[in-house]
Each structure stands twice: as C-alpha cells, then as structure tokens.
Design an enzyme around this catalytic site. Structure first.
Site, mmCIF file in Angstrom:
data_model
loop_
_atom_site.group_PDB
_atom_site.id
_atom_site.type_symbol
_atom_site.label_atom_id
_atom_site.label_comp_id
_atom_site.label_asym_id
_atom_site.label_seq_id
_atom_site.Cartn_x
_atom_site.Cartn_y
_atom_site.Cartn_z
ATOM 1 N N GLY A 65 0.959 -5.709 6.459
ATOM 2 C CA GLY A 65 1.004 -4.864 7.602
ATOM 3 C C GLY A 65 2.314 -4.504 8.331
ATOM 4 O O GLY A 65 3.300 -5.281 7.833
ATOM 5 N N HIS A 122 -14.244 29.266 -8.198
ATOM 6 C CA HIS A 122 -14.517 28.472 -9.389
ATOM 7 C C HIS A 122 -13.546 28.688 -10.651
ATOM 8 O O HIS A 122 -12.961 29.548 -10.903
ATOM 9 C CB HIS A 122 -15.718 28.859 -9.908
ATOM 10 N N ASP A 177 4.311 5.057 15.530
ATOM 11 C CA ASP A 177 4.018 3.400 15.157
ATOM 12 C C ASP A 177 4.164 2.600 16.221
ATOM 13 O O ASP A 177 3.509 1.586 16.108
ATOM 14 C CB ASP A 177 4.812 3.076 13.903
ATOM 15 N N GLU A 185 -5.344 -10.770 -1.942
ATOM 16 C CA GLU A 185 -5.884 -10.261 -0.435
ATOM 17 C C GLU A 185 -6.563 -11.537 0.336
ATOM 18 O O GLU A 185 -7.432 -12.132 -0.175
ATOM 19 C CB GLU A 185 -6.790 -9.295 -0.759
ATOM 20 N N GLY A 245 -3.611 -3.953 0.839
ATOM 21 C CA GLY A 245 -3.714 -2.574 1.674
ATOM 22 C C GLY A 245 -3.144 -1.430 1.359
ATOM 23 O O GLY A 245 -2.940 -1.372 0.022
ATOM 24 N N VAL A 247 -2.557 -17.058 0.571
ATOM 25 C CA VAL A 247 -1.269 -17.846 0.220
ATOM 26 C C VAL A 247 -0.637 -18.904 1.081
ATOM 27 O O VAL A 247 -0.567 -18.604 2.452
ATOM 28 C CB VAL A 247 -0.375 -16.613 0.190
ATOM 29 N N LYS A 251 6.509 8.148 -2.770
ATOM 30 C CA LYS A 251 5.540 9.065 -3.395
ATOM 31 C C LYS A 251 6.264 9.672 -4.629
ATOM 32 O O LYS A 251 5.773 10.109 -5.826
ATOM 33 C CB LYS A 251 5.279 10.248 -2.312
HETATM 34 P P1 FAD Z 1 9.828 5.508 12.169
HETATM 35 O O1 FAD Z 1 9.556 6.315 11.109
HETATM 36 O O2 FAD Z 1 9.573 4.141 11.830
HETATM 37 O O3 FAD Z 1 11.086 5.503 12.932
HETATM 38 C C1 FAD Z 1 11.545 5.117 13.847
HETATM 39 C C2 FAD Z 1 13.074 5.294 14.179
HETATM 40 O O4 FAD Z 1 13.480 4.768 15.326
HETATM 41 C C3 FAD Z 1 13.815 4.536 12.985
HETATM 42 O O5 FAD Z 1 14.789 5.424 12.387
HETATM 43 C C4 FAD Z 1 14.634 3.443 13.679
HETATM 44 O O6 FAD Z 1 16.174 3.208 13.351
HETATM 45 C C5 FAD Z 1 14.805 4.167 15.150
HETATM 46 N N1 FAD Z 1 14.990 3.050 16.324
HETATM 47 C C6 FAD Z 1 14.274 2.114 16.430
HETATM 48 N N2 FAD Z 1 14.708 1.522 17.726
HETATM 49 C C7 FAD Z 1 15.638 2.286 18.032
HETATM 50 C C8 FAD Z 1 16.842 2.137 19.030
HETATM 51 N N3 FAD Z 1 16.471 1.116 20.138
HETATM 52 N N4 FAD Z 1 17.687 3.008 19.063
HETATM 53 C C9 FAD Z 1 18.010 4.073 18.240
HETATM 54 N N5 FAD Z 1 16.974 4.147 17.284
HETATM 55 C C10 FAD Z 1 16.058 3.353 17.156
HETATM 56 N N6 FAD Z 1 2.339 7.403 6.220
HETATM 57 C C11 FAD Z 1 1.926 8.490 6.048
HETATM 58 O O7 FAD Z 1 1.253 9.073 6.886
HETATM 59 N N7 FAD Z 1 1.680 8.743 4.617
HETATM 60 C C12 FAD Z 1 2.138 8.040 3.770
HETATM 61 O O8 FAD Z 1 2.198 8.240 2.487
HETATM 62 C C13 FAD Z 1 3.090 6.732 4.104
HETATM 63 N N8 FAD Z 1 3.720 6.136 3.045
HETATM 64 C C14 FAD Z 1 4.323 4.972 3.514
HETATM 65 C C15 FAD Z 1 4.946 4.043 2.568
HETATM 66 C C16 FAD Z 1 5.635 3.140 3.051
HETATM 67 C C17 FAD Z 1 6.350 2.113 1.980
HETATM 68 C C18 FAD Z 1 5.917 2.536 4.392
HETATM 69 C C19 FAD Z 1 6.634 1.495 4.933
HETATM 70 C C20 FAD Z 1 5.282 3.392 5.344
HETATM 71 C C21 FAD Z 1 4.491 4.544 5.137
HETATM 72 N N9 FAD Z 1 3.708 5.417 5.890
HETATM 73 C C22 FAD Z 1 3.263 6.524 5.352
HETATM 74 C C23 FAD Z 1 4.110 5.057 7.253
HETATM 75 C C24 FAD Z 1 4.930 5.916 7.983
HETATM 76 O O9 FAD Z 1 6.205 5.892 7.377
HETATM 77 C C25 FAD Z 1 4.882 5.578 9.307
HETATM 78 O O10 FAD Z 1 3.689 5.773 10.045
HETATM 79 C C26 FAD Z 1 6.004 6.375 10.206
HETATM 80 O O11 FAD Z 1 7.344 6.719 9.840
HETATM 81 C C27 FAD Z 1 6.100 6.357 11.632
HETATM 82 O O12 FAD Z 1 6.849 7.238 12.235
HETATM 83 P P2 FAD Z 1 7.611 6.808 13.752
HETATM 84 O O13 FAD Z 1 8.536 7.969 13.929
HETATM 85 O O14 FAD Z 1 6.834 6.321 14.669
HETATM 86 O O15 FAD Z 1 8.527 5.473 13.308
HETATM 87 P P1 NAD Z 2 -2.255 -2.573 5.495
HETATM 88 O O1 NAD Z 2 -2.546 -2.892 7.243
HETATM 89 O O2 NAD Z 2 -2.561 -1.455 5.132
HETATM 90 O O3 NAD Z 2 -2.761 -3.781 4.657
HETATM 91 C C1 NAD Z 2 -2.181 -4.952 4.558
HETATM 92 C C2 NAD Z 2 -3.301 -5.856 3.979
HETATM 93 O O4 NAD Z 2 -2.833 -7.246 4.030
HETATM 94 C C3 NAD Z 2 -4.525 -6.034 4.522
HETATM 95 O O5 NAD Z 2 -5.471 -5.827 3.570
HETATM 96 C C4 NAD Z 2 -4.773 -7.526 5.085
HETATM 97 O O6 NAD Z 2 -6.004 -7.957 5.251
HETATM 98 C C5 NAD Z 2 -3.796 -8.087 4.016
HETATM 99 N N1 NAD Z 2 -3.135 -9.512 4.769
HETATM 100 C C6 NAD Z 2 -2.792 -9.481 6.008
HETATM 101 N N2 NAD Z 2 -2.463 -10.930 5.979
HETATM 102 C C7 NAD Z 2 -2.553 -11.311 4.858
HETATM 103 C C8 NAD Z 2 -2.147 -12.671 4.213
HETATM 104 N N3 NAD Z 2 -1.476 -13.618 5.142
HETATM 105 N N4 NAD Z 2 -2.359 -12.855 2.994
HETATM 106 C C9 NAD Z 2 -3.080 -12.127 2.195
HETATM 107 N N5 NAD Z 2 -3.338 -10.786 2.707
HETATM 108 C C10 NAD Z 2 -3.105 -10.535 4.047
HETATM 109 O O7 NAD Z 2 -0.612 -2.881 5.530
HETATM 110 P P2 NAD Z 2 0.488 -2.294 4.903
HETATM 111 O O8 NAD Z 2 -0.018 -2.098 3.258
HETATM 112 O O9 NAD Z 2 1.480 -3.433 4.978
HETATM 113 O O10 NAD Z 2 0.825 -0.763 5.196
HETATM 114 C C11 NAD Z 2 1.305 -0.898 6.816
HETATM 115 C C12 NAD Z 2 0.901 0.378 7.265
HETATM 116 O O11 NAD Z 2 1.818 1.465 6.798
HETATM 117 C C13 NAD Z 2 -0.481 0.831 6.881
HETATM 118 O O12 NAD Z 2 -1.236 0.490 7.642
HETATM 119 C C14 NAD Z 2 -0.314 2.336 7.044
HETATM 120 O O13 NAD Z 2 -0.294 2.566 8.330
HETATM 121 C C15 NAD Z 2 1.238 2.628 6.743
HETATM 122 N N6 NAD Z 2 1.133 3.171 5.217
HETATM 123 C C16 NAD Z 2 0.606 4.240 5.030
HETATM 124 C C17 NAD Z 2 0.390 4.815 3.729
HETATM 125 C C18 NAD Z 2 -0.264 6.099 3.363
HETATM 126 O O14 NAD Z 2 -0.562 6.579 4.364
HETATM 127 N N7 NAD Z 2 -0.561 6.526 2.134
HETATM 128 C C19 NAD Z 2 1.181 4.388 2.722
HETATM 129 C C20 NAD Z 2 1.942 3.045 2.966
HETATM 130 C C21 NAD Z 2 1.803 2.522 4.188
#
Ligand code: FAD
Ligand code: NAD
Length: 473
Positions: free
Chosen positions: A280, A452, A320, A213, A192, A247, A58
């Site tokens: 994903g 408004h 997650d 995609e 995605g 791909v 963000k």
């Molecule tokens: P995580 O945040 O993945 O945290 C898990 C933690 O567990 C990590 O710190 C890891 O080191 C620790 N861990 C794992 N195994 C062990 C172990 N055995 N011992 C000790 N520690 C361990 N979601 C949104 O809602 N809004 C967004 O805008 C958004 N943007 C995103 C953008 C990107 C690029 C990505 C990749 C994800 C985004 N997400 C977003 C998704 C969001 O980040 C996840 O849904 C969220 O972080 C999940 O939280 P969590 O606590 O389940 O796990």
């Molecule tokens: P996603 O599930 O949102 O999108 C993955 C996309 O890749 C899908 O459209 C799928 O059809 C496509 N795909 C899968 N296999 C493929 C292939 N072999 N070739 C081409 N396309 C393929 O997953 P993401 O964008 O990787 O994000 C992962 C997750 O992280 C999201 O599902 C979401 O839960 C979280 N996230 C959330 C936010 C947010 O809330 N704003 C932002 C980033 C990530």
C-alpha cells in the site's frame, strides 16, 4: 516577491499538473512547483504516475507480455519463432524513453499554457487571503504568494518493520521497475495492484515468483466471482500466491533476502534474489507544514470535503494526499474540479463512477458496487454474466479467459456495477463508466447496437443476461 499568483499548485503529478493546466485554461495566473529529481538530478514534473508508477509499469507490462506471447501463444497461431530471448537493457531503455518523452511533454504543456514552472521543495508559511509558500532549491529559499493553493503532494510506498526497504535487494515500486537483471527467485509482499502487476512482469520474463498476502481472501476489493476466477488464472501462469501469510522477517544476506512468514500457525521460510514490498501507499506531506499551517489531518491525509476544500475556502487538496482511491484518473478529475471551482464554476465528481483497472493479463476492471457490497447493503439486484469463451472476437484473438458481469437494481434496472476480467478490460470498462455516469439501465445497453465481432459485444450480452435473454449462451 512582486507577483501574486491566482493559483499555486504544489506537486505536479496527474492531480497537480492537470489542475494547473485547467486553471490556466480558465485564465488564472498559475504556477506549479515540484521537487522531484530524476536519476540525473534534474527536476522533472509528472509525479509518481509518470516517473515511477502508471507509465513505466505499463511499458514493462507490454514488453513482458510480448515476450510471453512469442514464447507461449504464437505457436497456436502457426507462427513459429525460435530462440526468443529477452534483452532487459533494451526493455528498460524503451521504458525510460517513454517516461522521458511524457515527462518533457509536461514541460511543453506548462509552456503552452503559460504556467510558471517552479522547482524546489514547498513549505506553506501562512494561509490567508494571500497565502505564502516558501520554496527551497539547492539551499536557496524564495517566497511565493498566491490567492489560492492546490495541494497535490501525492503518496509514497508504505513499509513494514520486518522488511525495511533498501532499494537494492528489498525494493519498493521504484526498485522493482528498475531491475537490471532477472531475479531468479522473486518474493513479493502484498497481492494488491502493484504486487500483481509487477509480479506479472517478472514472472513473464522468467522469474520464479511467490506473492505473500496477509489477508485471507485474494483481491478482497474486487467482485468475488472475478477475484476467484483471476486467482485461478494467475496460478496457472505460475504466480504462487499465498494468502493469510504474515511476514515476520526479511533479512538481506548481501546477495539475497531470507524471508520468514507464518501461515496457519506454521513458520515458512524461503530465500529470494529480490523482494518487492507492495503493501500500500501512504499520503505524503513531509516538509509541507500542512499541520502547522492549520490544515486538518486524518491518518496522514489532508481532510477535505466532496469538493476537495480544506477548512480554508482558498486552499484545496487533491489526489493521493486526500481520501478516496489512490488512482491517477481520480487525481486528474479532482484537479480539474478544483480549478473550475476557483474560477467560479460548479463542477462535481461522481465518486461512485471511478473505475479501477489492474493491468495483469487478463486485465481486471470494475466500476460501481460489487455483489458482496450490494448484499451487505441489502440492495436488491439482478445480475448478468457473459463469458469471453462465447464471444467470436475473443476466439479469434485467442483471449477466451474471463467474463463481463453486470449488476442492475431489481426495481428500476439502473446499472449498479460492472466487473470485467478479460483482455482489453481496461478499455471495455469505459462503456460501463459512461453508462453509470448517464444513469443507464441494463436495458439501455441491451438495446444499443455493438459492432461485430468485438469484445464489447460481451458487454452487451452481459446486459442481456441481466434479463435472462443473452443470445450466445
Ligand atoms: P503524485 O503523482 O504522487 O505526485 C505528487 C508530486 O508532488 C510529486 O511529484 C512530488 O515530488 C511532489 N511533491 C510532494 N511534496 C512536495 C513539496 N513539499 N514541494 C514540492 N513538490 C512536492 N494509478 C492509476 O490510475 N493507474 C495505474 O496504472 C497506476 N499504476 C501505478 C503503478 C505504480 C507502480 C504506482 C506506484 C502507482 C500507480 N498508480 C496508478 C497510482 C498513481 O500513480 C497515483 O494515484 C497518482 O500518481 C497520484 O497522483 P498525485 O498527483 O496525487 O500525486
Ligand atoms: P494495495 O492496497 O493495492 O495492495 C496492498 C496489499 O498488500 C493488500 O492486498 C494488503 O492486504 C497487503 N498487505 C498489507 N500489509 C501486508 C503485510 N504486512 N504482509 C502481507 N501483505 C500485506 O497497494 P499497492 O499494491 O502497494 O498499491 C498502492 C496503490 O497504488 C494502490 O492501492 C493503487 O491505488 C495504486 N496503484 C494503482 C494501479 C492501477 O490502477 N492499475 C497500479 C499500481 C498501483
């Protein structure tokens, strides 16, 4: 090994750290362990969300949008700026500062709430009335005991065999957030959430972006009207999105990546400077011994019920690593819920009321059912839509793209879904979430006074449109 914690939380992402804070607020003796190391080899809390997910993405979306506004939109306001350039190093430093501030904020919250912050990799040794977990850090292992375990180990990026991630030229989200120079040509696999958000960042800054995609439909999870409109807008912005593209090969040639894909039986190829793989995420349990400790697993996810209970009454899993959307706010809500359950309260989560937001421009946000889901389930509904083009505030802002669409039950008018494409959709959707949580009817929104001129008036107009009495269209 003298201390027996009431709660040990494994993982400190938004699921884990919120669970730990809520447990501590409720008087439970709580510890939280994480193994995440930052680039300086320091253990940091906050998980994916704070370190390489929601927060840094963000920050870059905002910075790149500022550049986009200065170069493409200021002139229409009569604000003329010459020679606008990007200093990517400054942009990346700003992002890092935000991440560092929020990450050290978690340290502060742990201290304030008297949560024991542990460092290292956790492995479940045994589950019983008292659970034992070993924690290994720098070759030393200690055993920690706790009456309750909350597993919040999150997720990691998925990869696909034709495009192995090296985080140099073929990158996942972590690499894609850290480019130190602008890739002239950028390929993205997956249209995605990550593909669209990070594709937008680099497209705004000047990269030539092509998104590949696999599915035939663009944004299949979103409401069809919204996905169609968004697809048109993204195309206008210069994001080349190819649906139905498989791909077959991504070859790192040293400086570039040569990609081949198939579409409609034809083979296409293009060379990119960088390739982002965003197909994903997969649940993460490596080294945890979840299986060995007796937890049930399904496709890599830890199996839990509606209240995030595993098959053991004192072991919970959230975020997650369990079923449901991979979203930070879903993980947070589950964290609070399980802490309250352990403390003897009776909380629950309304999973139908978890919002989705895609932080493109315009933003896409929704809650509840899409029109196609209602049709598939045979549920009768009425719908109302209102375009931002007809909203005074949107005109003033120069943000007239998109709409608010509301779906309400045909029989009792209860709101079943809200879908927004537009500037500020991420904040506007909160009203839809609240309305659905409260079981509101579209008529309740239609009769609620909205200030408004605001974008939120479009939300009310969509509710009025359900009853075919929108005022401004
Ligand atoms: P995580 O945040 O993945 O945290 C898990 C933690 O567990 C990590 O710190 C890891 O080191 C620790 N861990 C794992 N195994 C062990 C172990 N055995 N011992 C000790 N520690 C361990 N979601 C949104 O809602 N809004 C967004 O805008 C958004 N943007 C995103 C953008 C990107 C690029 C990505 C990749 C994800 C985004 N997400 C977003 C998704 C969001 O980040 C996840 O849904 C969220 O972080 C999940 O939280 P969590 O606590 O389940 O796990
Ligand atoms: P996603 O599930 O949102 O999108 C993955 C996309 O890749 C899908 O459209 C799928 O059809 C496509 N795909 C899968 N296999 C493929 C292939 N072999 N070739 C081409 N396309 C393929 O997953 P993401 O964008 O990787 O994000 C992962 C997750 O992280 C999201 O599902 C979401 O839960 C979280 N996230 C959330 C936010 C947010 O809330 N704003 C932002 C980033 C990530």
């Amino acid at each position: 090994m003298s201390n027996i914690y009431d709660v040990l939380v494994i993982g400190s992402g938004p699921g884990g750290y919120v669970a730990a804070i809520r447990a501590a607020q409720l008087g439970l003796n709580t510890a939280c362990v994480d193994k995440w190391k930052n680039s300086k080899d320091k253990t940091v809390y906050g998980g994916t969300c704070l370190n390489v997910g929601c927060i840094p993405s963000k920050a870059l979306l905002e910075s790149s949008y500022n550049y986009e506004r200065a170069t493409h939109h200021f002139a229409a306001h009569g604000v003329l700026v010459d020679n606008v350039t990007v200093d990517l190093a400054v942009m990346q430093k700003r992002k890092e500062k935000i991440v560092n501030t929020l990450v050290s904020g978690i340290d502060g919250l742990f201290k304030k709430n008297k949560i024991t912050a542990l460092k290292g990799s956790a492995t479940i040794a045994s589950i019983g009335d008292i659970c034992e977990v070993t924690i290994t850090e720098n070759g030393t292992t200690e055993t920690v005991q706790a009456k309750n375990l909350i597993i919040a180990t999150g997720s990691v990026p998925r990869s696909i065999p034709p495009a192995p991630i090296d985080n140099k030229n073929i990158v996942d989200n972590e690499g894609a957030l850290a480019f130190d120079s602008l890739p002239k040509k950028l390929g993205v696999i997956g249209a995605g959430v990550i593909g669209l958000e990070l594709g937008s960042v680099w497209n705004r800054l000047g990269s030539d972006v092509r998104v590949l995609e696999a599915l035939p439909d663009f944004l299949a999870a979103a409401d069809t009207d919204i996905a169609k409109e968004a697809g048109k807008l993204f195309k206008k912005q210069g994001l080349a999105i190819e649906t139905g593209a498989t791909v077959t090969q991504a070859k790192n040639t040293g400086k570039q990546v040569a990609v081949k894909w198939e579409k409609n039986g034809e083979t296409h190829s293009e060379t990119f400077d960088k390739l982002i793989v965003a197909v994903g995420r997969a649940p993460y349990t490596d080294g945890l011994n979840a299986d060995g400790a007796g937890l049930a697993m399904e496709r890599g996810f830890i199996t839990v019920d509606e209240q995030c209970r595993t098959r053991f009454a004192n072991v919970f899993a959230i975020g997650d690593v369990v079923r449901g959307p991979m979203l930070a706010h879903k993980a947070e809500d589950e964290g609070s819920m399980v802490a309250e359950l352990i403390a003897g309260q009776k909380p629950e989560i309304e999973y139908d009321c978890i919002p989705w937001v895609i932080y493109t421009h315009p933003e896409i946000a929704w809650v509840g059912k899409t029109e196609q889901e209602l049709n598939a389930a045979g549920i009768d509904y009425r719908k109302g839509a209102f375009p931002f083009l007809a909203n005074g505030r949107a005109r003033g802002l120069g943000e007239t793209d998109g709409m608010v669409k509301m779906l309400a039950a045909a029989d009792d008018d209860r709101i079943l879904g809200v879908h927004i494409l537009g500037a500020g959709a991420s904040d506007l959707i909160a009203e839809g979430v609240l309305a659905m949580e409260m079981g509101a009817a579209s008529e309740d929104i239609a009769r609620t006074c909205h200030a408004h001129p605001t974008l939120a008036e479009a939300f009310r107009e969509a509710a009025l449109a359900v009853d075919k009495r929108a005022i401004h269209i």
